[in-house]
Scaffold this motif. Structure first.
Motif, PDB file in Angstrom:
ATOM      1  N   VAL A 145      -4.070   3.275  -2.349  1.00 56.72           N
ATOM      2  CA  VAL A 145      -3.696   4.374  -1.746  1.00 56.72           C
ATOM      3  C   VAL A 145      -4.516   4.770  -0.813  1.00 56.72           C
ATOM      4  N   ILE A 146      -3.598   5.074   0.294  1.00 56.92           N
ATOM      5  CA  ILE A 146      -4.473   5.827   1.406  1.00 56.92           C
ATOM      6  C   ILE A 146      -3.997   7.294   1.635  1.00 56.92           C
ATOM      7  N   ASN A 153       0.752  -1.086   0.047  1.00 57.71           N
ATOM      8  CA  ASN A 153      -0.174  -0.001   0.032  1.00 57.71           C
ATOM      9  C   ASN A 153       0.931   1.453   0.003  1.00 57.71           C
ATOM     10  N   ILE A 154       0.237   2.282  -0.693  1.00 61.46           N
ATOM     11  CA  ILE A 154       1.077   3.683  -0.610  1.00 61.46           C
ATOM     12  C   ILE A 154       0.356   4.887   0.138  1.00 61.46           C
ATOM     13  N   LEU A 155       1.056   5.452   0.999  1.00 63.39           N
ATOM     14  CA  LEU A 155       0.597   6.477   1.740  1.00 63.39           C
ATOM     15  C   LEU A 155       0.596   7.849   1.060  1.00 63.39           C
ATOM     16  N   VAL A 156      -0.114   8.657   1.013  1.00 60.93           N
ATOM     17  CA  VAL A 156       0.049  10.006   0.041  1.00 60.93           C
ATOM     18  C   VAL A 156      -0.420  11.313   1.038  1.00 60.93           C
ATOM     19  N   ALA A 200      -0.574   8.699 -11.495  1.00 58.65           N
ATOM     20  CA  ALA A 200       0.262   7.583 -11.756  1.00 58.65           C
ATOM     21  C   ALA A 200      -0.166   6.227 -10.828  1.00 58.65           C
ATOM     22  N   LEU A 201      -0.638   6.635  -9.840  1.00 58.39           N
ATOM     23  CA  LEU A 201      -1.142   5.821  -8.606  1.00 58.39           C
ATOM     24  C   LEU A 201      -2.267   5.158  -9.182  1.00 58.39           C
ATOM     25  N   GLU A 202      -3.403   6.081  -9.798  1.00 66.10           N
ATOM     26  CA  GLU A 202      -4.737   5.556 -10.213  1.00 66.10           C
ATOM     27  C   GLU A 202      -4.502   4.699 -11.640  1.00 66.10           C
ATOM     28  N   ALA A 203      -3.496   5.078 -12.735  1.00 64.19           N
ATOM     29  CA  ALA A 203      -3.126   4.418 -13.959  1.00 64.19           C
ATOM     30  C   ALA A 203      -2.918   3.020 -13.436  1.00 64.19           C
ATOM     31  N   ASN A 234      -0.958  -0.587   8.384  1.00 66.79           N
ATOM     32  CA  ASN A 234      -1.614  -0.709   6.865  1.00 66.79           C
ATOM     33  C   ASN A 234      -0.529  -1.094   5.812  1.00 66.79           C
ATOM     34  N   MET A 235       0.303  -1.812   6.041  1.00 64.71           N
ATOM     35  CA  MET A 235       1.345  -2.403   4.970  1.00 64.71           C
ATOM     36  C   MET A 235       1.834  -1.222   4.027  1.00 64.71           C
ATOM     37  N   ILE A 236       2.362  -0.336   4.677  1.00 66.34           N
ATOM     38  CA  ILE A 236       2.805   0.765   3.593  1.00 66.34           C
ATOM     39  C   ILE A 236       4.233   0.505   3.014  1.00 66.34           C
ATOM     40  N   LYS A 237       3.988   0.424   1.786  1.00 66.68           N
ATOM     41  CA  LYS A 237       5.007   0.148   1.043  1.00 66.68           C
ATOM     42  C   LYS A 237       6.154   1.490   1.238  1.00 66.68           C
ATOM     43  N   PHE A 238       5.520   2.524   0.935  1.00 73.66           N
ATOM     44  CA  PHE A 238       6.317   4.020   0.839  1.00 73.66           C
ATOM     45  C   PHE A 238       5.269   5.063   1.197  1.00 73.66           C
TER      46      PHE A 238
END
Length: 460
Positions: free
Chosen positions: A192-193, A170-173, A184-187, A214-218
């Protein structure tokens, strides 16, 4: 402050020039306008007389007032535009002759490389120059840790889609954030959180909970001169982020796209705070050089190098040799440092002017993230206003702004923000543009006040 009469004149004029009231169309009666604007009949009579004197309307005996023919309005419709929307440098601020010289020299020096596929990671000689540049920002990386990309957007796209050594997905923004990252994330249909970022920063308890559970990759962050807010994290914030990243095995993608514009010599990136093992430090060259060269560079942790090498190679084999050569020559000659210094001074002067004028003319509730510490962006809030409607009205009056709606995840609450950029405005444009925004905000406030103060009909 604009008088009531002047505000009404400007409102009607904007509707005429913007085409909301068509040529030949009859205007509402004096009585109806009096009710709409909550003013006396004499005020509307005076307004109509003033608009008639300006050749915007004309009167017909016993028929009322009408808008003049379009050919008469045409000169008025060609108004000067004030650009608060653009994020690309003004061509007039770019030393194009210098770039042309570097381009010609690059053709000579890198002629043999143009006919081959060089290292996907980037030209070694350019990466050595990037190492020197990064050292100036307290980012100490080796040439083997440097990657050159075809623009920061490519880097974000690759990082979003590739697996990471921590095995998380998962990616946090931050919310809001750079719209290009969200696209980029949507494509790539990533999970995404969002975490709210305000002018005061983020909620640390919420951030740590995300990192832990939350298993955040980056975590993607713009710590310096945030887009769209324009704010920056404190040194304490950056140190805390670096510590949390290591503690919870979460990588941080640090988008330091405006590092060249920093005026505080003690403002270091997150990567400088003992964060080399988990921080991907990304720099774009688009705000100082030509965006069309499509160049960015990143310093990555050793754990990520093999994976990123593979994904970079599959994406484009190699970044344009010619573009890399131009940047290398520009940096080695000292022209890059000289031009960056000029841009820093120019943009800093403009952003300070924007802050000063905004604080003087805009209502306090709209000053969401106005600050004068540098960068190119700031955000104003439209309390109780419709963002889309405000953007249209400002466009009619020649002021281009960017609504921040698309800088939020679709699932995240929007905040009625406008992003203002000073990249393509001079100080005169800034003052005139903010004055127009202030007038439109006052107009909305007046309409809302009038609507709320009207007494309802009581049927007997």
């Amino acid at each position: 402050m604009t008088s009531k009469k002047e505000s009404i004149i400007q409102s009607i004029r904007s509707d005429i020039v913007g085409g909301l009231i068509k040529s030949g169309q009859k205007l509402p009666s004096i009585r109806k306008q009096s009710e709409k604007f909550d003013c006396s009949l004499n005020t509307i009579i005076s307004v109509y007389q003033e608009l008639e004197n300006k050749n915007l309307i004309y009167s017909r005996p016993k028929s009322g007032y009408f808008v003049v023919a379009q050919e008469v309005l045409l000169p008025l419709m060609k108004i000067k535009r004030i650009d608060f929307a653009s994020a690309a440098p003004d061509p007039s601020s770019i030393p194009q002759n210098d770039f042309r010289q570097c381009m010609n020299k690059a053709m000579d020096l890198f002629e043999s490389s143009i006919f081959t596929y060089p290292d996907p990671q980037g030209l070694l000689s350019l990466r050595q120059e990037v190492v020197k540049l990064f050292h100036q920002q307290q980012v100490f990386a080796s040439e083997g840790q440097i990657f050159v990309f075809s623009g920061a957007q490519q880097a974000l796209h690759l990082l979003s889609g590739m697996p990471f050594p921590n095995g998380k997905t998962n990616i946090l923004v931050e919310q809001p954030t750079y719209w290009g990252m969200l696209t980029a994330l949507e494509a790539q249909k990533q999970t995404v959180i969002g975490i709210e970022r305000t002018p005061n920063g983020i909620d640390w308890a919420t951030l740590e909970r995300h990192f832990q559970s939350n298993m955040i990759k980056f975590f993607y962050t713009i710590p310096r001169f945030h887009n769209p807010l324009g704010t920056s994290y404190t040194p304490e914030d950056k140190m805390r982020l670096a510590e949390l990243a290591k503690n919870y095995d979460v990588y941080i993608v640090e988008d330091d796209y405006l590092a060249d514009l920093e005026t505080n010599s003690k403002a270091d990136p997150i990567r400088a705070y003992n964060g080399a093992s988990h921080i991907i430090y990304l720099r774009s060259f688009s705000k100082v050089m030509l965006p069309g060269l499509r160049l960015a560079a990143a310093a990555v942790p050793d754990s990520l190098i093999p994976l990123l090498q593979m994904h970079k190679h599959t994406a484009d084999l190699s970044t344009s040799v010619l573009s890399q050569g131009v940047l290398e020559i520009y940096m080695k000659s000292g022209m890059y440092a000289h031009h960056a210094k000029q841009m820093k001074s120019l943009y800093n002067q403009r952003i300070k002017k924007l802050g000063e004028i905004s604080k003087r003319l805009l209502p306090p509730e709209s000053l969401y993230s106005i600050e004068s510490s540098g960068g190119v962006f700031t955000a104003i809030r439209l309390p109780g206003s419709d963002t889309e409607e405000m953007v249209k009205r400002l466009e009619i009056r020649g002021v281009d702004v960017l609504p921040a709606d698309r800088q939020f995840l679709s699932s995240f609450p929007k905040m009625n923000l406008l992003r203002l950029s000073i990249i393509r405005t001079d100080e005169q444009d800034i003052e005139e543009g903010i004055r127009i925004i202030a007038e439109e905000l006052e107009r909305v406030q007046h309409i809302q006040h009038t609507s709320s103060s009207r007494k309802p009909f009581i049927w007997l």
